[in-house]
Design a protein around this motif. Structure first.
Motif, PDB file in Angstrom:
ATOM      1  N   VAL A  53       1.197  -0.689   0.514  1.00 56.77           N
ATOM      2  CA  VAL A  53      -0.064  -0.329  -0.409  1.00 56.77           C
ATOM      3  C   VAL A  53       0.209   1.264  -0.253  1.00 56.77           C
ATOM      4  CG1 VAL A  53      -1.780   1.338   1.090  1.00 56.77           C
ATOM      5  CG2 VAL A  53      -2.048  -0.827   1.202  1.00 56.77           C
ATOM      6  N   GLN A  54       1.901   1.121   0.671  1.00 55.94           N
ATOM      7  CA  GLN A  54       2.520   2.590   0.876  1.00 55.94           C
ATOM      8  C   GLN A  54       3.779   2.429   0.052  1.00 55.94           C
ATOM      9  OE1 GLN A  54       4.269   0.841   4.168  1.00 55.94           O
ATOM     10  NE2 GLN A  54       4.728   2.601   5.395  1.00 55.94           N
ATOM     11  N   PHE A  55       3.647   1.545  -1.248  1.00 52.67           N
ATOM     12  CA  PHE A  55       5.053   1.973  -1.825  1.00 52.67           C
ATOM     13  C   PHE A  55       3.541   2.084  -3.535  1.00 52.67           C
ATOM     14  CE2 PHE A  55       5.386  -0.496  -6.778  1.00 52.67           C
ATOM     15  CZ  PHE A  55       6.656   0.134  -6.787  1.00 52.67           C
ATOM     16  N   VAL A  63       9.108  10.716   3.969  1.00 51.65           N
ATOM     17  CA  VAL A  63       8.304  10.063   5.538  1.00 51.65           C
ATOM     18  C   VAL A  63       7.144  10.281   5.910  1.00 51.65           C
ATOM     19  CG1 VAL A  63       9.591  10.941   7.502  1.00 51.65           C
ATOM     20  CG2 VAL A  63      11.255  10.605   5.808  1.00 51.65           C
ATOM     21  N   LEU A  64       6.521  11.106   5.474  1.00 53.45           N
ATOM     22  CA  LEU A  64       4.580  11.218   4.929  1.00 53.45           C
ATOM     23  C   LEU A  64       4.704  10.108   4.820  1.00 53.45           C
ATOM     24  CD1 LEU A  64       4.400  14.713   4.462  1.00 53.45           C
ATOM     25  CD2 LEU A  64       4.814  14.359   6.393  1.00 53.45           C
ATOM     26  N   VAL A  65       4.798   9.295   3.610  1.00 52.82           N
ATOM     27  CA  VAL A  65       4.028   8.023   3.377  1.00 52.82           C
ATOM     28  C   VAL A  65       4.756   7.258   4.300  1.00 52.82           C
ATOM     29  CG1 VAL A  65       3.513   5.697   1.884  1.00 52.82           C
ATOM     30  CG2 VAL A  65       3.574   8.522   1.210  1.00 52.82           C
ATOM     31  N   LEU A 111       4.303   5.716  -5.412  1.00 53.58           N
ATOM     32  CA  LEU A 111       4.091   5.678  -6.851  1.00 53.58           C
ATOM     33  C   LEU A 111       3.009   7.151  -7.432  1.00 53.58           C
ATOM     34  CD1 LEU A 111       4.937   4.680  -9.618  1.00 53.58           C
ATOM     35  CD2 LEU A 111       2.948   2.774  -9.167  1.00 53.58           C
ATOM     36  N   PHE A 112       1.705   6.981  -6.720  1.00 51.79           N
ATOM     37  CA  PHE A 112       1.073   7.654  -6.610  1.00 51.79           C
ATOM     38  C   PHE A 112       1.692   9.034  -6.563  1.00 51.79           C
ATOM     39  CE2 PHE A 112      -2.430  10.954  -5.214  1.00 51.79           C
ATOM     40  CZ  PHE A 112      -3.112  11.384  -6.679  1.00 51.79           C
TER      41      PHE A 112
END
Length: 249
Positions: free
Chosen positions: A38-40, A68-70, A44-45
């Motif tokens: 999900v983080q990837f 870092v935020l993600v 990517l988005f």
């Protein structure tokens, strides 16, 4: 002797352990893999929407900030809003709880996320080796972030053969039908099941004091507190029986 309640190693003052299924390393690893996916996708988005007309230094700064935020913001926000259940944990039937068994808050989720970013997984560049090593030697499967935040991960799904079925106390059947069970946490359900299944192993004092604490927590969750003179056993049995009836219906 005082009585304490802890999820994962639920202990009464008479040293009767009620095991609430601390999550194993394998299930946590699979849940983590889902969350990384999900983080990837989020990264990517973010990469696709970053402006390309800025200079390289600014672009690098923006990219690092958003990474870092993600990696920190995603687990913090999701675990705060869902009371300890990220996407991966939801898939695997896991939940983060405090060491005392209560639901985590923002500060717990933030400390876990910061610990995960700076020590357990990313910043040291060791590919999760720190989290793996610490978890292997932790009796409760904790990683560094859990130790810092005072949390642990438990399983919220109980195998069918391990579920102790309880009968509805007839005198509480009508009352139970009107309960709002939507806010009843899974960890409290598990604790109540373990209490009822091992009720006869407890002495009379532990039966009352441990049961009363569980019943008070359950009563707060379903917004129908236990009447003072009602014994915790039928109260908890009624709630669990009603929950099972609705699930079956």
């Amino acid at each position: 002797m005082s009585h304490t309640i802890r999820v994962g190693d639920l202990v009464t003052g008479e040293a009767v352990v009620l095991d609430l299924r601390v999550a194993q390393l394998a299930s946590r690893a699979v849940a983590f893999a889902f969350d990384v996916a999900v983080q990837f996708l989020l990264l990517l988005f973010v990469y696709l929407v970053l402006p390309i007309s800025v200079d390289d230094a600014l672009l690098t700064a923006l990219a690092l900030t958003l990474v870092v935020l993600v990696l920190v913001g995603y687990p913090t926000l999701v675990e705060t809003l869902t009371r300890g259940r990220s996407v991966g944990k939801l898939v695997m039937g896991l939940r983060v709880v405090r060491d005392d068994g209560g639901a985590i808050r923002f500060r717990h989720a933030l400390v876990r996320a910061l610990g995960g970013f700076f020590v357990d997984f990313w910043a040291l560049g060791l590919g999760g080796a720190v989290a793996l090593f610490v978890s292997l030697f932790s009796p409760q499967g904790k990683r560094v972030g859990d130790y810092l935040a005072g949390t642990l991960v438990i399983r919220t799904r109980v195998p069918r053969q391990d579920v102790e079925l309880v009968d509805m106390p007839p005198q509480l059947a009508d009352w139970a039908r009107g309960l709002d069970l939507s806010q009843l946490p899974d960890e409290l359900v598990l604790a109540a099941r373990q209490y009822l299944s091992r009720y006869h192993e407890l002495g009379e004092k532990a039966r009352w004091e441990l049961g009363a604490r569980l019943a008070d927590d359950v009563g707060a969750a379903v917004r129908s507190p236990r009447v003072e003179y009602t014994h915790p056993h039928p109260y908890l049995a009624a709630v669990l029986a009603e929950r099972r009836r609705r699930a079956a219906g």
